[in-house]
Write an enzyme that holds these catalytic residues in place. Structure first.
Site, PDB file in Angstrom:
ATOM      1  N   ASP A  71       0.829  -1.196   0.000  1.00  0.00           N
ATOM      2  CA  ASP A  71       0.000   0.000   0.000  1.00  0.00           C
ATOM      3  C   ASP A  71       0.865   1.249   0.000  1.00  0.00           C
ATOM      4  OD1 ASP A  71      -2.475   1.693   0.689  1.00  0.00           O
ATOM      5  OD2 ASP A  71      -3.257  -0.339   0.748  1.00  0.00           O
ATOM      6  N   HIS A 102      -4.024   5.735   3.357  1.00  0.00           N
ATOM      7  CA  HIS A 102      -4.687   4.502   2.914  1.00  0.00           C
ATOM      8  C   HIS A 102      -4.017   3.262   3.507  1.00  0.00           C
ATOM      9  CE1 HIS A 102      -6.065   1.376   0.030  1.00  0.00           C
ATOM     10  NE2 HIS A 102      -7.133   2.140  -0.072  1.00  0.00           N
ATOM     11  N   SER A 274     -11.620  -1.488  -0.687  1.00  0.00           N
ATOM     12  CA  SER A 274     -10.309  -1.383  -0.044  1.00  0.00           C
ATOM     13  C   SER A 274     -10.385  -1.724   1.434  1.00  0.00           C
ATOM     14  CB  SER A 274      -9.755   0.040  -0.185  1.00  0.00           C
ATOM     15  OG  SER A 274      -8.881   0.150  -1.260  1.00  0.00           O
TER      16      SER A 274
END
Length: 901
Positions: A71, A102, A274
């Site tokens: 990520d 994120h 996600s």
């Protein structure tokens, strides 16, 4: 399964897809991206790890499990994480920190130890792989290096909350296979391009990964969650069932990234697949912690393996001494739960949602408690996903993991289709089989827990059920009369831990007058080789039940041309709507069960039977069909195909419906761009559709399209409007026909420099591939050139129809010909053409022209001309155009030419 290839993107680019919750979805490019949506306001949402409270009480917390998060990185001092073992940066940013948030959030869902936003498995060994820059850019090469390191580190679970449609990126795809072969359980987000079908992201669409869809707060499939089928197999085959499983993906609470100035963090809520993906990854890590042995227990297991192999004469000691240090004989792997085993316990324990299709939910929602129970008693075995193929509306669909109610087959009259009756096994339950129909094709995943590599040893079909309806007038059939023909194709070998298993089911000639349910069992023997070379086998049984009816009359049967629709990645095919400028590449192949799903269901609800032609035109018998539908083709037509279609229309009564799309060589040149990923100029292979090829096909009937591009909407007699999105006009048409003109559309000027768009001034941007690149500032023609207004021109003709037999300029077989005496003769030989296909495409986002499609089919199949669409005032008797007898838009304008180098 790939039949066609071309160059693929060599980089994985992260295009920003973050926005406030409840706002419209931002459809992004082909590039791999973070499948994330942002929640706003106070931290309100769901702590998903509460689902595992019973397992937490048993002392499970992810201990001894290695988890990798690919990520945007993480801060090493983040207070939410206990065991950050290693942080690795694979980008050119020269930083390990998360500047986007994120990666921190995803890791938090998996293993946060914070009481306000606890993760599923807080005691895992966390490895963070920073593969995206602060500008959300990445390359395939970065991923490949990182994947290799994950194999070296013997990672147990790898989470990929990223994705993109570029499934033909072979280095990336094959490296995922390699990781799976090495025992890494890969969990990946399915994508945020729902509710559209055929929008799966890679690598979640691979059969060896666990592809995760997202759920809404009410437990239903989230609107944003991408739907199947997979698109690898188009246009010649049929896609696989995906996602595999679903988890909460709406307003999930997780960790904020660390504020480097204050040293503080907190919790926040996000939505998207996600966040559904790390829910499954965290659950997998938690389950593994119950079976991951300590070093002492591993040595005991090793002793047991040695004893076993000595008893069967296997030189186990030699394998352990001389096997690769980090290979399959490593001690740590001896009691490792394989990717196949974990996938099996997850899907076999999942809870299906009774109002969703298999292409929406896969096996259903995560049930962590039941998955733990199955894992506790797990024995290596092979299995199918789905476990049965029960498509009959009169059979209990619970056997196919659906709780939808059944209905008697005597109520399933021909054409009596209601969407509410067909749930889990959509689209198969929408249309029964009959003699002569195109077969059902089921593309299952064969999960082989017997070994990383295996084979299908044998296949046997046995018909066990023949149930006729009380209203059936056909003679009685028993199980000894074969009513179904079953054919199978499969991966060979089955590797890694899984493969595809395609089942084709068709009705035999004996079922011509049958009406009822036919079922049976497919017995498949599967073998597998374990980590020590020991081969075992197992017999699987796959139940199959389908509805079979009498063959419908010819005029109700429609053949939809799939063969001439080209799917990614055979070339650069631009979007059908030129107003879509943020990503001009059309990555998704057309199909009646994906972007044309609504159009397909509209035809079924009106009593028509729609079959897909995945071969060229020389391969079907026109005597069996009333209408051939050609929607938005990109492929060329062979000379033999053109000759056959002319004969089929003139002599066999076949009707032809064509929906075209934009085409212009100048416009195609204007949408060319330089791609920094492949370091090459990308030029469109064709326009929205291949108009020169269509004109070749229609030329024998005096029909041709132009290369003039129009936008806007046109009004019906009742005042209703139909959107016309980058379509073309009709340039040539025969007399004794109906040809509709409109003055409401605006023409794009593709002749001058810069493609002319709408009245708004727009700047078109392409994808950035690196932080040092200026590609983000470059658009069509690699310039900052703006789009300008439409031009004012003569009104276009956009819709036309005629009867070939009544048109003296074309003509058809005489009354003495075999067409009239043919037992399947109907009122056919009609041709209908329209200049835009976007109004049938659910992906285009505009209003659909389903009534226009229905009116076209009614005229094609039954000769019923709708005055609403084909008005009397539009009838052409004669045209004064220098003797041609028909309509010519501009005698001085050359026909559309093919793109040349």
């Amino acid at each position: 399964n790939m039949k066609k290839k071309s160059k693929s993107k060599l980089s994985k680019i992260l295009e920003k897809k973050i926005h406030e919750e409840n706002h419209g979805d931002i459809h992004s490019s082909n590039s791999r991206k973070l499948n994330q949506k942002r929640g706003g306001g106070a931290v309100k949402g769901t702590v998903t790890s509460k689902e595992a409270s019973e397992l937490h009480k048993k002392g499970l917390s992810g201990q001894n499990v290695k988890v990798a998060v690919f990520d945007t990185g993480i801060h090493d001092k983040h207070p939410h994480f206990k065991n950050i073992v290693e942080r690795i940066n694979w980008t050119d940013d020269h930083s390990l920190y998360d500047t986007i948030g994120h990666g921190t959030f995803v890791a938090g869902v998996i293993c946060s130890s914070n009481e306000q936003c606890p993760g599923w498995a807080p005691d895992v060994d966390l490895y963070t792989f920073r593969v995206f820059t602060s500008k959300q850019v990445s390359y395939t090469s970065w991923f490949l290096d990182a994947f290799n390191y994950a194999i070296f580190r013997e990672i147990d679970v790898l989470n990929l909350s990223i994705g993109g449609p570029d499934h033909a990126d072979r280095p990336f795809v094959e490296k995922i296979w390699e990781m799976t072969a090495n025992g890494i359980i890969v969990v990946s987000a399915i994508g945020n391009d729902g509710p559209l079908y055929g929008t799966l992201n890679n690598p979640a669409d691979q059969y060896d990964t666990i592809g995760v869809g997202g759920l809404a707060n009410n437990g239903a499939i989230a609107k944003f969650s991408s739907r199947g089928m997979s698109l690898w197999e188009l246009p010649f085959g049929y896609g696989r069932f995906k996602p595999d499983i679903t988890a909460m993906g709406s307003s999930v609470i997780g960790s904020k990234m660390l504020d480097k100035k204050t040293g503080t963090s907190g919790c926040r809520a996000l939505s998207g697949t996600s966040v559904a993906s790390p829910v499954i990854a965290g659950a997998v890590a938690l389950l593994l912690s119950d079976v991951r042995p300590s070093d002492v227990i591993q040595n005991e297991i090793l002793t047991q393996y040695k004893t076993y192999h000595e008893s069967i004469g296997s030189d186990m000691n030699d394998k352990l001494q001389h096997g690769p240090k980090d290979g399959i004989y490593n001690i740590r792997r001896l009691n490792r739960i394989s990717p196949a085993a974990m996938k099996q316990v997850l899907v076999e324990s999942a809870d299906p949602f009774h109002r969703s299709h298999i292409f929406e939910q896969g096996a259903g929602r995560l049930n962590i408690s039941y998955a733990h129970e199955l894992l506790t008693h797990y024995k290596p075995h092979a299995s199918f996903l789905p476990a049965s193929l029960i498509t009959s509306l009169s059979s209990a669909s619970s056997s196919s993991s659906s709780s939808s109610s059944s209905s008697g087959s005597d109520q399933q009259k021909e054409g009596d289709y209601k969407p509410s009756e067909c749930l889990y096994m959509w689209p198969y339950c929408t249309q029964p089989l009959y003699t002569g129909s195109v077969p059902y094709v089921f593309n299952l995943t064969l999960i082989n827990g017997l070994g990383v590599s295996g084979e299908v040893e044998s296949i046997r079909w046995t018909q066990t059920k023949v149930q006729q309806t009380s209203s059936s007038s056909s003679p009685h059939h028993d199980v000894s009369v074969p009513l179904l023909f079953v054919h199978c194709e499969h991966s060979s070998p089955i590797w890694p831990w899984s493969g595809y298993f395609a089942v084709s089911v068709s009705a035999t000639a004996s079922a011509y007058n049958f009406h009822g349910v036919v079922g049976g069992v497919l017995e498949v023997t599967v073998s597998g080789v374990d980590e020590f070379g020991v081969s075992t086998s197992q017999e699987l049984k796959l139940p199959i039940e389908v509805d079979v009816i009498e063959t419908p009359p010819r005029h109700k049967r429609i053949l939809w041309d799939q063969f001439h629709s080209i799917g990614y990645p055979s070339g650069y095919f631009p979007r059908d709507d030129l107003k879509v400028q943020n990503d001009m590449l059309d990555w998704t192949g057309d199909h009646i069960h994906t972007n044309f799903k609504v159009a397909y269901e509209a035809l079924r609800e009106r009593g028509y039977y729609v079959e897909v032609l995945s071969e060229d035109f020389t391969c079907f018998d026109a005597n069996e069909y009333g209408t051939l539908l050609i929607i938005d083709p990109e492929e060329e037509f062979f000379e033999l195909e053109i000759e056959k279609i002319e004969k089929d229309v003139r002599e066999k009564g076949l009707s032809l419906i064509v929906f075209a799309d934009w085409y212009s060589v100048n416009a195609m040149k204007k949408v060319a761009f330089f791609d920094d990923n492949t370091r090459s100029q990308w030029t469109a292979v064709t326009g929205g559709s291949n108009v020169p090829a269509l004109n070749d096909l229609l030329s024998p009937f005096g029909v041709g399209f132009s290369d003039r591009i129009f936008d806007g909407s046109w009004t019906l007699s009742r005042g209703n409007q139909i959107a016309f999105q980058s379509g073309v006009s009709i340039a040539k048409f025969p007399k004794h026909s109906w040809l509709r003109k409109t003055s409401e559309l605006k023409e794009r000027d593709s002749q001058k420099k810069g493609l002319r768009g709408n009245s708004k001034k727009e700047k078109v941007q392409t994808k950035s591939s690196s932080s040092s690149s200026t590609a983000a500032e470059t658009g069509i023609e690699n310039s900052k050139e703006e789009f300008t207004n439409h031009i004012t021109t003569t009104p276009p003709h956009i819709l036309g129809c005629f009867d070939v037999c009544e048109s003296s300029s074309t003509g058809c077989a005489s009354s003495s010909n075999s067409i009239v005496n043919h037992p399947h003769f109907h009122i056919g030989s009609k041709i209908i053409v329209y200049g835009d296909s976007s109004c049938l495409d659910s992906w285009q986002g505009g209003p659909l022209c389903l009534d226009l499609l229905a009116a076209s089919v009614a005229y094609a199949s039954k000769g019923e001309r709708s005055e609403l669409y084909f008005r009397n005032e539009d009838y052409i008797s004669e045209w004064n155009d220098k003797g041609s007898g028909g309509f010519i838009e501009d005698i001085n304008r050359p026909p559309p030419q093919r793109m040349t180098e």
